[in-house]
Design a protein around this motif. Structure first.
Motif, PDB file in Angstrom:
ATOM      1  N   LYS A  45      47.380  50.622  37.395  1.00 14.26           N
ATOM      2  CA  LYS A  45      47.194  49.982  38.694  1.00 14.26           C
ATOM      3  C   LYS A  45      45.746  49.546  38.893  1.00 14.26           C
ATOM      4  O   LYS A  45      45.460  48.396  39.219  1.00 14.26           O
ATOM      5  N   THR A  46      44.827  50.496  38.708  1.00 16.56           N
ATOM      6  CA  THR A  46      43.417  50.181  38.940  1.00 16.56           C
ATOM      7  C   THR A  46      42.936  49.120  37.942  1.00 16.56           C
ATOM      8  O   THR A  46      42.205  48.200  38.320  1.00 16.56           O
ATOM      9  N   VAL A  49      44.055  45.763  39.198  1.00 16.32           N
ATOM     10  CA  VAL A  49      43.255  45.348  40.348  1.00 16.32           C
ATOM     11  C   VAL A  49      41.857  44.924  39.899  1.00 16.32           C
ATOM     12  O   VAL A  49      41.330  43.901  40.347  1.00 16.32           O
ATOM     13  N   ARG A  50      41.271  45.675  38.993  1.00 17.63           N
ATOM     14  CA  ARG A  50      39.915  45.342  38.540  1.00 17.63           C
ATOM     15  C   ARG A  50      39.878  43.991  37.815  1.00 17.63           C
ATOM     16  O   ARG A  50      38.925  43.241  37.952  1.00 17.63           O
ATOM     17  N   GLY A  85      37.956  50.076  46.772  1.00 14.12           N
ATOM     18  CA  GLY A  85      38.307  50.835  45.578  1.00 14.12           C
ATOM     19  C   GLY A  85      39.067  52.111  45.868  1.00 14.12           C
ATOM     20  O   GLY A  85      39.260  52.488  47.023  1.00 14.12           O
ATOM     21  N   GLN A  86      39.459  52.760  44.811  1.00 16.03           N
ATOM     22  CA  GLN A  86      40.226  53.999  44.925  1.00 16.03           C
ATOM     23  C   GLN A  86      39.368  55.105  45.541  1.00 16.03           C
ATOM     24  O   GLN A  86      39.866  55.989  46.213  1.00 16.03           O
ATOM     25  N   PHE A 160      42.163  43.364  48.129  1.00 17.41           N
ATOM     26  CA  PHE A 160      42.708  44.342  47.193  1.00 17.41           C
ATOM     27  C   PHE A 160      42.411  45.734  47.722  1.00 17.41           C
ATOM     28  O   PHE A 160      41.256  46.060  48.014  1.00 17.41           O
ATOM     29  N   ASP A 162      42.915  49.580  46.605  1.00 18.50           N
ATOM     30  CA  ASP A 162      43.374  50.478  45.549  1.00 18.50           C
ATOM     31  C   ASP A 162      43.600  51.867  46.135  1.00 18.50           C
ATOM     32  O   ASP A 162      42.654  52.562  46.489  1.00 18.50           O
ATOM     33  N   GLU A 163      44.853  52.233  46.262  1.00 19.61           N
ATOM     34  CA  GLU A 163      45.252  53.506  46.858  1.00 19.61           C
ATOM     35  C   GLU A 163      44.543  53.783  48.186  1.00 19.61           C
ATOM     36  O   GLU A 163      43.812  54.759  48.323  1.00 19.61           O
ATOM     37  N   THR A 193      47.664  49.118  45.880  1.00 19.19           N
ATOM     38  CA  THR A 193      48.301  50.004  44.907  1.00 19.19           C
ATOM     39  C   THR A 193      48.593  51.307  45.615  1.00 19.19           C
ATOM     40  O   THR A 193      47.908  51.683  46.561  1.00 19.19           O
TER      41      THR A 193
END
Ligand SMILES: Nc1ncnc2c1ncn2[C@@H]1O[C@H](COP(=O)(O)OP(=O)(O)OP(=O)(O)O)[C@@H](O)[C@H]1O
Ligand SMILES: [Mg+2]
Length: 316
Positions: A45-46, A49-50, A85-86, A160, A162-163, A193
């Motif tokens: 997932k990450t 996204v990246r 970001g996550q 985006f 991410d989590e 995500t």
């Protein structure tokens, strides 16, 4: 031109040494929609996204975001997107207000406009009161909100996340869901995500299930649920040996497994005939099934059935 999707990826591949992390990812996210990439730890997932956010180069395939190629037009892509970001990326030692102003200045807003924008965003994310305090003293939910706010200083076309809700308590999670829904209602495209099926179910127009670097299923929550039967038959077995034997006999058909309670679930259309047939098959002597229950299929079941995760937890 105007119906070009906000995000389009074709055959994205990424390897790290001998490991293939993304093995041909295709995505198409229409403008103004919310898309969820759902997958277990390490699914990719990450990494996806990246790549879409221009931070990592793909080894194969291509992607366009907001009409620009993520490799050859990375600068234009960056101008059109924001990435949360996550792990929250805000500066602990600065206050919320300082973080936002700094982000606005980095995005080249003039000083006065940066101040104004910071105040607007604090208000919108219910952080006005906390704005003057150092982030180090913020709760997880406040940090996440600030992090998301930092990504919005310049009204991105594509966001985006991410989590976005990992580690948040239920209340903060719900607040984050409201924010995402609000952003989408405002016409922004959101790709998020998550490991939470409920989250994807609630928020996303479309969901892609990612497992081991591949998309194993894609569609609306309803479409995904339709890929397995509408109901699940849960069988409580009498003891550990009969539980193991049934799990082994049913193998791939097991979509739910709880060894402590000796329950295993199989997909069924819910009809009496099918349930009777299943019971006869699993327990021909009428001695090994202690109890049974029929319930509606959840996205969890689809996920487990399609990612094969169930095998890891049981070894069958
Ligand atoms: N820079 C890197 N070098 C080597 N391997 C990497 C690198 N980045 C990611 N990986 C590997 O790629 C795989 C996918 O990682 P990724 O972070 O995309 O997964 P994820 O779906 O985001 O997982 P999580 O839910 O844990 O965040 C993992 O096996 C990870 O170890
Ligand atoms: Mg990740």
């Amino acid at each position: 031109m105007s119906d070009e999707p906000a995000i389009e990826a074709v055959g994205l591949r990424k390897t790290y040494g001998p490991a293939t992390v993304l093995d041909g990812i295709d995505l198409r996210v229409p403008k103004g929609s919310v898309f969820a990439l759902l997958g277990p730890n390490g699914a990719g997932k990450t990494t996806t996204v990246r790549i879409l956010a221009t931070l990592t180069r793909p080894d194969g395939g291509s992607a366009r975001v907001a009409g620009h190629d993520v490799v050859t037009q990375a600068r234009q892509v960056r101008r059109a997107i924001s990435l949360t970001g996550q792990y929250a990326a805000v500066d602990e030692l600065q206050t919320g207000t300082e973080n936002l102003r700094m982000m606005a200045r980095l995005r080249r807003l003039p000083r006065a406009r940066a101040r104004e924008r910071a105040a607007e965003l604090l208000e919108r994310f219910e952080l006005t009161e906390a704005g003057g305090r150092r982030v180090a003293g913020y709760s997880g939910g406040m940090r996440r909100r600030l992090d998301l706010a930092c990504g919005l200083v310049t009204d991105p076309e594509v966001i985006f996340l991410d989590e976005p809700t990992t580690g948040l308590d239920p209340r903060s999670r719900r607040a984050m869901w409201d924010l995402v829904a609000e952003l989408a209602a405002g016409g922004v495209t959101v790709l998020l995500t998550t490991q939470y099926l409920e989250e994807a179910d609630r928020l996303a127009d479309r969901i892609a299930l990612l497992d081991n670097g591949r998309i194993v299923a894609e569609g609306t929550a309803t479409e995904l649920k339709e890929q397995v039967n509408a109901s699940r038959l849960d069988l409580t077995m009498t003891d550990a040996p009969t539980f193991d034997a049934a799990a082994h006999a049913l193998r791939d058909r097991v979509i739910y497994l709880d060894s402590t309670r000796r329950v295993l679930g199989v997909s069924t259309d819910g009809s009496a005939a099918h349930i009777r047939a299943l019971l006869d098959e699993i327990d021909p002597t009428r001695t090994t099934v202690e109890r049974f229950a029929v319930r509606d299929t959840t996205l969890d079941d689809v996920f487990l059935a399609l990612t094969g995760q169930i095998k890891e937890t049981t070894g069958v």
